[in-house]
Enzyme design. Structure first.
Site, PDB file in Angstrom:
ATOM      1  CG  HIS A  24      -1.932   1.091   1.220  1.00 23.75           C
ATOM      2  ND1 HIS A  24      -2.698   1.404   2.310  1.00 23.75           N
ATOM      3  CD2 HIS A  24      -2.298   1.983   0.258  1.00 23.75           C
ATOM      4  CE1 HIS A  24      -3.500   2.417   2.035  1.00 23.75           C
ATOM      5  NE2 HIS A  24      -3.255   2.784   0.797  1.00 23.75           N
ATOM      6  CG  HIS A  56      -0.162   6.393  -0.512  1.00 22.82           C
ATOM      7  ND1 HIS A  56      -1.016   7.447  -0.291  1.00 22.82           N
ATOM      8  CD2 HIS A  56      -0.924   5.271  -0.412  1.00 22.82           C
ATOM      9  CE1 HIS A  56      -2.236   6.998  -0.059  1.00 22.82           C
ATOM     10  NE2 HIS A  56      -2.210   5.670  -0.129  1.00 22.82           N
ATOM     11  CG  HIS A  93      -4.503   3.342  -4.050  1.00 22.76           C
ATOM     12  ND1 HIS A  93      -5.739   3.913  -3.868  1.00 22.76           N
ATOM     13  CD2 HIS A  93      -3.819   3.546  -2.893  1.00 22.76           C
ATOM     14  CE1 HIS A  93      -5.807   4.442  -2.658  1.00 22.76           C
ATOM     15  NE2 HIS A  93      -4.651   4.242  -2.045  1.00 22.76           N
ATOM     16  CG  ASN A 116      -7.244   2.491   0.175  1.00 26.13           C
ATOM     17  OD1 ASN A 116      -6.544   2.807   1.140  1.00 26.13           O
ATOM     18  ND2 ASN A 116      -8.416   3.055  -0.058  1.00 26.13           N
ATOM     19  CB  ILE A 129      -8.562   8.044   0.424  1.00 24.17           C
ATOM     20  CG1 ILE A 129      -8.937   7.930   1.895  1.00 24.17           C
ATOM     21  CG2 ILE A 129      -8.818   6.751  -0.298  1.00 24.17           C
ATOM     22  CD1 ILE A 129      -8.800   9.197   2.667  1.00 24.17           C
TER      23      ILE A 129
END
Length: 902
Positions: free
Chosen positions: A560, A565, A752, A756, A902
């Site tokens: 993740h 990110h 993602h 997520n 997010i």
């Protein structure tokens, strides 16, 4: 071009040479090398379009100049988004800005021509005009004016905006209406700083895209200057209104000025390789000059931050509120941070009875922000936090207990991208045996063949690709001694072996847990297998808890955080530093980068920072992010971020030109791979169509200076610690560009989404995915009192190993929010970008892409209804929907947004 010496007499009569022109215009002989000036034309000639006759094209000079007399009145409408900052009613600056609006000098606009002046070869003068406030609706304010634009001005290529208010403004778009070819809408969607903060003007280019070599001459300087501005000079602390993109290392996760215990190593550089993050320029810590001081907010370039209207509904605001309101309240309510759950029924009470909290200051706001999380708030008693029951728990309250579900989730759960094919036997560690002990695995041939019950020999099972492994052994073993010195956690190196059954499902065979030599004790390792005897059953459950905590940590820190990110932030920085806003690749990538830097800044502030949520609640604790640095150094490769390459690398697929997507899956019913490859192909086709449209010439990619500088900086600066790796793709052809862009788009959207938006469903009931294991296996030291405790009360031994009450409820609160889609989520293929819509060819290709994604929804629904696909259907089984493109708001376990927002 016609040229001559023109002299002006005292009486303003132009004097020219007497040599006659080869044509006659209304009786006026013109010199053969004359450029008529506008004053002379206006006084001497009364020529209408089409009334001139001549023997050659020299007379065009007069006709063009006559056209210059004509102009059009263009109605300019600027739409400004209402924001709390600009339209606050209670500030001195607001009063001053009201006066500015009243006198009509609030926004100064300048139209910029795409063309150079044919007389001077320089940029044409801009056409200026103030727009005036004409009224506002619920969320928007309109500013309007009329500007006279000569037809000789040419095509408008950009606008310059000066904000004469004392507050920044959020410009949505500018509409220019009155041109012969129809209205021109320029999409802005950006903040414009106040001239009192910075005197420079903002430039907005039209929605028309250009590669650098095709940039209109009148826009070349602005294109280059805007990129220089966005790069900054690398000096000073960044201000909130700035739009500067620059690089720095991760040196702001610790807080050494507050405590030595909060000091953290710098990530990025030779010692701890890591991607780069956005530079803030904050001063260095007093006690550790290598670290950056922390502050109440973290700078991100202004356009990367949420607008106020977005903040009101977007999940980041909810995360912030949870971390600053709900989590401290939980810590106050649960006084003992080490207190575990006394009974499994106590865990169920989180969903049935809730947790009593101290009085919350802003109940109404929390009701809005946590519609799922806060199920009941009493106005007369203590505020109550009650969690929504996760979908798997609703379907089957014992789902987490079953071995087949434990195995199924490696293919269709929260972390479906770590399982590997076993290709070598026996299993063996690659770590230094002098430090970590004998490298041979304790999972022997005899153990495996006993578990597969004689149907295969181990060699036959490997040859037929039936053996798979979840391997965290060599990654975690070097951290064991350090982490065991921390209070409230423990660690092993782990291997988990699975067998592919005849019905296409996986069956867990064995778990190996290893402790290296430490504290004067030799290496310890033990294999645990599914068992029918009570002692073996409970030991197996404890071993699974340890493995799940390892997988939870790896998922959150690597699958993740790191792979999506963290590694994406350098792409965003490089894109804004080197690709102009009018570059077609910038416009292709832009929706995939929205808000990522903002959520990353929040993560550095409260999630991955020293003593943040991750360090407080996950097994590696203070070594959590350092662990992700080790993975980045030893495992991360850009080329393996592409889904097909990743599957091949893990042995989960092989190339097969006759198979769908060109790949044959090792496990045919692999939901993440099956759905992911459909999405990958749809993305790749859309990117291919887009790139082919803008790069007709095969050599254009290699000669695109902006594109080459972009890719060079991603490799050598943004991911500079890996710059010398041989696996970096080259960027010479359209095919190279398509593969690179598709990989980036996949990571920010499909990958993602897969790791997520299932977080609350799969980890909301934490026994299914405990984030931390707090006690050692009781068999590690049978003389320890823990062995007797385990033998007497094995259920309580398992509860004691699980996260504490504060750890569990904190993680559950955050995961509920991180798994939620906001009402204004921007889903892949659902919303078209203005620049795509204005180009008919690109618009048509996008509609094809959007149509394929709608088809994908139906295909996934069909697969989930197919009872033969046992990894995605069955009694009590949650269907695999994480890669369904679209979703309703909330925690739905489906939906693929454009970006990591997010």
């Amino acid at each position: 071009m016609l040229r001559t010496q023109i002299n002006q007499s005292k009486n303003n009569i132009f004097q020219v040479s007497k040599k006659p022109w080869p044509c006659n215009v209304h009786g006026i002989s013109a010199p053969s090398a004359l450029v008529w000036s506008r004053p002379l034309i206006q006084r001497k000639l009364k020529v209408k379009r089409g009334s001139v006759g001549c023997r050659n094209n020299n007379i065009k000079a007069v006709a063009v100049t006559e056209a210059e007399k004509k102009s059009v009145k263009v109605r300019v409408t600027v739409t400004v988004q209402l924001t709390g900052g600009f339209f606050s009613q209670f500030s001195i600056s607001r009063g001053l800005d009201d006066i500015t609006d009243l006198i009509g000098k609030s926004l100064l606009l300048e139209l910029v021509s795409s063309d150079l002046d044919p007389k001077t070869g320089e940029e044409k003068k801009t056409i200026k005009g103030y727009v005036h406030k004409t009224g506002h609706e619920e969320e928007e304010v309109k500013y309007e004016t009329e500007i006279e634009v000569p037809s000789s001005f040419g095509e408008v290529g950009a606008i310059l905006v000066e904000n004469e208010h004392h507050k920044e403004m959020y410009l949505k778009d500018v509409l220019l209406d009155g041109f012969i070819n129809g209205p021109l809408r320029i999409s802005c969607n950006s903040w414009v700083h106040s001239k009192y903060d910075k005197p420079s003007k903002r430039v907005f280019f039209t929605n028309k895209s250009y590669v650098p070599s095709e940039t209109p001459e009148g826009l070349k300087r602005l294109r280059e200057e805007e990129l220089v501005h966005l790069r900054g000079n690398g000096q000073g602390e960044r201000k909130t209104y700035e739009r500067v993109y620059d690089y720095d290392v991760y040196n702001d996760l610790g807080d050494p000025d507050s405590s030595d215990d909060l000091k953290r190593p710098v990530l990025g550089g030779k010692e701890n390789p890591y991607p780069r993050r956005c530079r803030t320029g904050r001063p260095r810590c007093d006690t550790d000059p290598a670290s950056e001081k922390r502050s109440s907010s973290v700078y991100v370039p202004r356009d990367e931050a949420f607008s106020d209207v977005k903040q009101q509904t977007f999940s980041t605001n909810t995360v912030y509120s949870a971390l600053h309101a709900v989590v401290p309240s939980l810590q106050t309510a649960i006084l003992d941070s080490n207190l575990g759950f006394p009974l499994f029924s106590s865990i169920d009470d989180l969903f049935n009875e809730g947790v009593n909290l101290p009085p919350l200051k802003d109940k109404n706001s929390l009701r809005t922000l946590f519609p799922r999380l806060i199920k009941a708030i009493s106005d007369t008693q203590q505020d109550l936090l009650r969690f929504e029951t996760p979908s798997p728990m609703e379907r089957d309250r014992f789902f987490w207990f079953r071995d087949e579900e434990f195995a199924r989730q490696t293919l269709a759960g929260l972390n479906p991208c770590c399982l590997q094919l076993v290709t070598e036997w026996p299993l063996k560690s690659k770590l230094d045996p002098k430090v970590f002990g004998p490298p041979e695995s304790a999972i022997t041939t005899e153990i495996v063949e006993r578990e597969i019950r004689g149907y295969f020999t181990i060699d036959e099972a490997i040859k037929q690709k039936k053996m798979f492994i979840l391997d965290y052994h060599d990654l975690l073993l070097p951290f064991v001694e350090q982490i065991r010195q921390l209070e409230g956690t423990t660690l092993y190196g782990s291997r988990t072996l699975f067998f592919l059954t005849i019905d296409g499902t996986l069956r867990p065979l064995a778990i190996e847990l290893t402790r290296p030599p430490m504290d004067g004790k030799p290496q310890w390792k033990q294999v645990f297998t599914p068992c029918w005897h009570s002692t073996g059953v409970w030991l197996w459950r404890l071993a699974k808890a340890h493995v799940l905590s390892h997988d939870s940590g790896y998922h959150q820190l690597v699958s993740h955080w790191l792979r999506t990110h963290c590694c994406t932030e350098p792409y965003i920085i490089a894109t804004n530093r080197h690709l102009s806003a009018m570059h077609p690749i910038y416009r292709l990538l832009h929706p995939h980068f929205r808000y990522t830097m903002e959520i990353n800044a929040l993560a550095r502030e409260a999630l991955i920072n020293a003593n943040g949520v991750i360090e407080s609640s996950f097994t590696p604790k203070k070594y959590s992010v350092l662990l992700s640095s080790v993975v980045y150094d030893k495992q991360w490769q850009f080329d393996l971020q592409a889904l097909p390459a990743d599957l091949i690398h893990r042995g989960m697929a092989v190339k097969d030109p006759n198979a769908p997507h060109g790949l044959k899956l090792t496990i045919e019913d692999y939901p993440y791979a099956n759905d992911g490859l459909l999405l990958w192909d749809a993305i790749k086709q859309w990117v291919t169509d887009y790139v082919n449209h803008y790069y007709a010439d095969p050599n254009q990619v290699e000669s695109d200076k902006e594109l080459q500088a972009w890719w060079e900086e991603i490799r050598t600066v943004g991911h500079g610690d890996k710059k010398d790796e041989p696996w970096w793709p080259v960027l010479k052809t359209k095919q190279d560009l398509v593969e690179i862009i598709t990989t980036i788009v996949w990571i920010t959207s499909g990958h993602h989404a897969a790791v997520n938006f299932g977080q609350y469903n799969y980890a909301g009931y934490f026994p299914n995915r405990p984030t931390i294991a707090r006690t050692n296996m009781p068999t590690e030291d049978p003389s320890d009192p823990e062995w007797e405790f385990f033998m007497e009360k094995p259920e309580f031994a398992l509860l004691k190993c699980f996260p504490s009450q504060i750890q569990a409820t904190t993680v559950m609160s955050v995961l509920d929010i991180l798994s939620s889609h906001s009402p204004d989520e921007e889903y892949l293929g659902q919303t078209i970008e203005p620049s795509w819509e204005d180009d008919p060819i690109v618009k048509a290709k996008f509609e094809v892409f959007s149509g394929r994604l709608k088809e994908l929804e139906g295909i996934i629904d069909g697969r989930n209804a197919d009872r033969k696909l046992r990894n995605r259907s069955g009694a009590g089984v949650v269907p695999y929907e994480l890669l369904k493109p679209f979703s309703e708001p909330g925690v739905t376990g489906q939906g693929v947004p454009y970006s990591i927002s997010i």
